[in-house]
Design an enzyme around this catalytic site. Structure first.
Site, PDB file in Angstrom:
ATOM      1  N   HIS A 158     139.747  71.548  37.600  1.00 53.75           N
ATOM      2  CA  HIS A 158     138.978  70.574  38.387  1.00 53.75           C
ATOM      3  C   HIS A 158     139.961  69.908  39.354  1.00 53.75           C
ATOM      4  CE1 HIS A 158     136.191  67.545  39.635  1.00 53.75           C
ATOM      5  NE2 HIS A 158     136.978  66.583  39.209  1.00 53.75           N
ATOM      6  N   ASP A 195     131.509  70.131  40.107  1.00 50.19           N
ATOM      7  CA  ASP A 195     131.853  71.117  41.138  1.00 50.19           C
ATOM      8  C   ASP A 195     130.772  72.202  41.208  1.00 50.19           C
ATOM      9  OD1 ASP A 195     134.549  69.894  41.441  1.00 50.19           O
ATOM     10  OD2 ASP A 195     134.758  70.600  39.392  1.00 50.19           O
TER      11      ASP A 195
END
Length: 332
Positions: free
Chosen positions: A188, A160
């Site tokens: 996440h 990410d």
């Protein structure tokens, strides 16, 4: 003097991410160009033949740093003597499945693998959990491997982090290497918070803050965040398969920085065990900005958190607390 080989475990090694990851490790992208490795690859019995195929390809690629390959469906054999464990294997969510169903499958997988790591891995083994739900899988692993120090159990939010770097570099038309200090906070999942409040761009006149250069608050607080949060889904839609190459590459980045250190003045995002920093409840595995040195990570302290960011940090923490409760209910 040539270095002693390091034993690196990859679980789910016959899968997409594993197939992209093992050649990167064998090439020295994870532990450095002068560090020999012995790869331990684990997968489930139905994937044994495919796993053997991956082993054949590793032999055929003749990687100079690769000093041995263990390909097995036995967790004990796979975990014996490993100093780095990349946990890619997990039970994927299938259509029509409730989160609780996925969670209970993963709880049993991670319980078994944690017990094998606990008994057979090298004493200071570093663990990176990639399989989703990554933060909570890491928490379960910690629960069942009590002798592995909590600071050695992490989960992957570097993917990410790298996605956020990529979006800023494209928006400002600069090299991705010029962008630094974005942050991924939290889970996440689609509640993660990609934060560029403290991020900078290297320019000929020195470092400049990303928010001032982008100069579009609505984009930074809207489309930028949702693009990073939903990027995995967008890739599935485009490829009809989930991100493999980028996940493998960021797993290498995560371990490399952890082992070899981050550059001075630069931080990265890692899912680590919360100590209560930034008012995030202790006892969650939560993504923070960290610096690494001497094989240890440290949460970057003292960053200012505005009201918008505070709301985002709290929302993703709330989701993690809920996931934790769900996982623990699957244990009993």
């Amino acid at each position: 003097m040539a270095k002693e080989p390091v034993r690196v475990l990859v679980t789910g090694a016959a899968g997409q991410i594993g197939y992209a990851l093992v050649p990167m490790i064998a090439r020295g992208i994870m532990l450095g160009p002068d560090q020999p490795v012995i790869l331990h690859m684990l997968d489930i019995p139905p994937a044994a033949e495919a796993l053997n195929g991956v082993k054949m390809e590793l032999v055929d690629a003749a990687f100079p740093l690769l000093k041995g390959v263990v390909a097995t469906t036995d967790a004990v054999e796979a975990c014996t003597g490993v100093s780095v464990a990349v946990m890619v294997g997990g039970f994927p969510r299938k259509e029509g499945m409730e989160r609780k169903d996925v969670m209970s499958k993963n709880v049993s997988i991670y319980k078994a693998q944690a017990s094998a790591l606990e008994k057979y891995a090298a004493p200071n083994c570093k663990v990176l959990v990639v399989a989703n739900p990554a933060n909570t899988n890491a928490l379960i692993l910690k629960e069942f491997a009590p002798s592995i120090p909590e600071k050695n159990i992490t989960c992957l939010t570097r993917l990410d982090h790298n996605r956020a770097l990529g979006q800023i570099s494209e928006r400002l038309n600069v090299q991705v290497s010029e962008v630094k200090n974005v942050i991924i906070w939290g889970n996440h999942s689609s509640t993660q918070y990609p934060d560029v409040t403290h991020a900078t761009i290297k320019t000929p006149e020195g470092e400049k803050p990303v928010p001032a250069l982008v100069n579009d608050d609505a984009w930074l607080k809207g489309e930028f965040i949702t693009t990073v949060q939903q990027r995995g889904a967008a890739i599935i839609k485009a490829r009809k398969l989930s991100s493999a190459l980028s996940a493998a590459s960021s797993a290498c980045d995560h371990i490399r920085d952890w082992v070899l250190g981050t550059a001075e003045g630069t931080w990265v995002s890692m899912g680590v065990y919360s100590d209560g920093s930034y008012n995030v409840p202790a006892g969650l595995i939560y993504s923070f900005p960290v610096t690494c040195s001497g094989g240890e990570w440290k949460i970057v302290q003292g960053l200012s958190i505005d009201e918008f960011s505070r709301g985002k940090l709290d929302a993703t923490a709330a989701e993690l607390a809920e996931e934790k409760a769900l996982a623990y209910s699957c244990l009993s």
